[in-house]
Design an enzyme around this catalytic site. Structure first.
Site, PDB file in Angstrom:
ATOM      1  N   GLY B  29      39.024   8.141  29.848  1.00 56.79           N
ATOM      2  CA  GLY B  29      37.821   8.398  30.913  1.00 56.79           C
ATOM      3  C   GLY B  29      38.495   5.937  30.763  1.00 56.79           C
ATOM      4  N   CYS B 237      31.662  36.798  46.584  1.00 55.35           N
ATOM      5  CA  CYS B 237      32.431  36.017  47.342  1.00 55.35           C
ATOM      6  C   CYS B 237      32.751  37.752  48.283  1.00 55.35           C
ATOM      7  CB  CYS B 237      34.247  36.169  46.855  1.00 55.35           C
ATOM      8  SG  CYS B 237      34.944  36.156  48.074  1.00 55.35           S
ATOM      9  N   CYS B 240      36.131  38.806  48.077  1.00 52.07           N
ATOM     10  CA  CYS B 240      37.046  39.327  46.709  1.00 52.07           C
ATOM     11  C   CYS B 240      36.071  39.821  45.514  1.00 52.07           C
ATOM     12  CB  CYS B 240      38.025  39.128  46.245  1.00 52.07           C
ATOM     13  SG  CYS B 240      37.264  37.722  45.262  1.00 52.07           S
ATOM     14  N   CYS B 262      34.709  32.642  48.052  1.00 55.35           N
ATOM     15  CA  CYS B 262      35.769  31.995  47.034  1.00 55.35           C
ATOM     16  C   CYS B 262      36.529  30.619  47.816  1.00 55.35           C
ATOM     17  CB  CYS B 262      37.410  32.078  46.491  1.00 55.35           C
ATOM     18  SG  CYS B 262      36.408  33.964  45.397  1.00 55.35           S
ATOM     19  N   CYS B 268      41.408  33.934  45.470  1.00 56.30           N
ATOM     20  CA  CYS B 268      40.685  34.922  46.035  1.00 56.30           C
ATOM     21  C   CYS B 268      41.490  36.232  45.956  1.00 56.30           C
ATOM     22  CB  CYS B 268      39.790  34.425  47.224  1.00 56.30           C
ATOM     23  SG  CYS B 268      38.842  35.393  47.953  1.00 56.30           S
TER      24      CYS B 268
END
Lengths: 256, 289
Positions: B29, B237, B240, B262, B268
């Site tokens: 970080g 979606c 899909c 997606c 997808c």
């Protein structure tokens, strides 16, 4: 009673120029100390040294911390001093813009200090912010407005609320009424006097306005050319000035 | 191959970048400054990510580049071509087959493995930047762990919108220490930041590299009474039928018609190839999309 703040021989030089030197005093809990003097007399330099914004070249500033008892703040590590700066201490700037975040709402400004010391409950933070805005006479419906939408007097009051929300014990004020018109000044002084008495705050107020110290300060320190030329109870100094400069200062006030 | 050094950058530069990456992995970080180079693309196009990828690539790698989840947008295509030409590595669009994935603003839906590296392109690495413009001050705030200001931003969100409206680049705290900007990924992806793959973040213009080692502790900041919520469009979606993937809203005509698809094109396509069909989808042959 132990003093809250003991200042010993504080000196600050800008190269060969004197910012301030040989300043010593004690401040007791609940006491308000005024520092007056003309522009360039070292008032703000002294305040900066005491509040940890400037590093003095000599001396000691011993603060009676809530946890560890008296400690020299100049020998503290920076994290400790900054922690002190947002818990036990508060600093009210002359220009509210220096002390506020102008891009953040009034509530966020007040809440920042709470969040900086670990508050993580939105509802509680907001309640505290609204409560404090009320205490400085800012209406609750302004809580989500930004300080840019506030008048100068409101900004200054917001800055005071933001500083006092964590319940500090010592407040540094640099010309808190500078740049405000007289009626707004009067209300602000009234408010400050109430808050100082109610919370039992100690305060150090730097100003060139003798009316401000007459109203707020218990004790007075007069500075000239970086030195303290006279100290004493406020009324005593103002009514019976001993030093030539203090006499000049007192007599310079326009009588309406 | 060609006249470029492997992966465009010279070996000294790659060494310098690898040092920054190692330091970043050692201090999760923390933003490590590095001497970012001019790259043959404009700032904002992933110059940081490209440099990190270049320093991390080996000739055996299989590279995948995604831009907002898609493999076929300008940014993804041009960076993929760049490494095809300068490194000669194999490229792929399949998440599972890739060993190094450079991404802009998304984490693939398919969970990554410990054999993979995910490289993020980062525009503004400093999470506190828009609250505190001074770099000297933000560095001090990181050093002293003064992160109250980050919550001021979330407070402002709630006071203005009634909820934490930050939807992307949602700040996280890493290993209980540094507050980090996870780059502009949707906050839906924040929960995936704790993963098996190494994650590297490169900001070219800002000259910062930071990193998350595998299974690093990553907590999204929030309030006790307004907890963090990963959000996505409440829809499936349309191609899909996936209900658990992050969706893009696509306007399809001038009459307000829209569809949700997606954002991860590879995910997808994989689902459609496996026979899933959404509300507006048609069964497709493998690779026809």
């Amino acid at each position: 009673m132990a003093p809250l703040l003991q200042v010993r021989d504080v000196a600050k030089f800008y190269g060969s120029r004197v910012g301030c030197r040989d300043v010593s005093f004690d401040l007791y809990p609940g006491e308000v100390m005024g520092i007056v003097g003309e522009s360039g007399s070292g008032k703000s330099t002294l305040l900066g040294c005491l509040a940890g914004h400037l590093a003095p070249d000599a001396g000691a500033v011993i603060f009676d911390t809530a946890v560890d008892g008296p400690r020299d703040t100049l020998k503290m590590s920076e994290p400790e001093r900054r922690m002190l700066g947002r818990t036990d201490w508060a600093f009210v700037h002359q220009h509210a813009r220096d002390g506020l975040r102008m891009g953040v709402s009034a509530g966020g400004n007040v809440g920042e200090r709470l969040m900086a010391v670990g508050a993580r409950h939105y509802g509680d933070i907001r309640r505290a912010a609204v409560d404090w805005l009320g205490r400085v006479e800012i209406a609750e419906d302004r809580v989500d407005d930004r300080p840019t939408a506030f008048s100068g007097g409101m900004q200054q009051r917001l800055q005071i609320a933001r500083n006092l929300v964590t319940g500090p014990r010592l407040v540094f004020m640099d010309e808190p009424t500078g740049g405000l018109d007289v009626s707004v000044q009067a209300r602000l002084l009234d408010l400050l006097r109430g808050l100082v008495r109610e919370m039992g705050l100690s305060a150090i107020i730097v100003t060139h306005d003798l009316a401000v110290v007459r109203l707020l300060a218990d004790r007075l320190m007069v500075m000239k050319d970086g030195h303290v030329v006279e100290t004493g109870l406020t009324d005593q100094v103002l009514d019976d000035p001993q030093h030539g400069y203090t006499q000049l200062l007192v007599s310079s006030v326009l009588q309406v | 191959m060609n006249e470029y050094n492997f992966a465009y950058l010279d070996e000294q530069t790659k060494r310098m970048i690898r040092r920054a990456i190692l330091k970043g992995l050692a201090i999760p970080g923390y933003q490590v400054p590095f001497a970012s180079r001019e790259m043959p693309m404009p700032y904002g196009w992933g110059t940081g990510g490209v440099q990190v990828s270049a320093a991390t690539l080996v000739p055996e790698d299989r590279l995948k580049v995604i831009d907002q989840g898609a493999d076929d947008t300008t940014n993804a295509v041009s960076i993929r071509k760049f490494f095809e030409r300068t490194a000669g590595v194999e490229t792929t669009e399949e998440t599972g087959r890739a060993t190094l994935i450079q991404t802009r603003h998304r984490i693939p839906e398919e969970p990554l493995t410990e054999d993979q590296i995910l490289v993020y392109q980062v525009p503004i690495p400093e999470p506190l930047r828009f609250l505190e413009p001074r770099e000297t001050e933000t560095r001090k705030m990181h050093a002293l762990e003064e992160y109250g200001l980050m919550h001021v931003k979330l407070y402002e969100d709630i006071s203005q919108h009634g909820a934490i409206a930050t939807a992307y680049a949602y700040p996280v705290k890493v290993e209980g220490r540094y507050v980090m900007d996870p780059s502009p990924i949707p906050k839906f992806d924040n929960t995936k930041l704790e993963m098996a793959a190494i994650q590297l973040f490169g900001a070219g213009r800002e000259q910062r590299i930071y990193a998350l080692p595998p299974w690093c502790d990553v907590v999204s900041l929030d309030f006790e009474d307004y907890p963090f919520e990963p959000s996505k469009a409440d829809h499936a979606c349309d191609l899909c039928g996936a209900v658990e993937s992050y969706l893009d809203e696509v306007i399809v005509d001038d009459a307000g018609g829209r569809m949700f698809v997606c954002s991860d094109t590879d995910y997808c396509r994989g689902r459609r190839a496996a026979g899933h069909v959404g509300a507006q989808g048609v069964p497709t042959e493998e690779g026809a999309a």
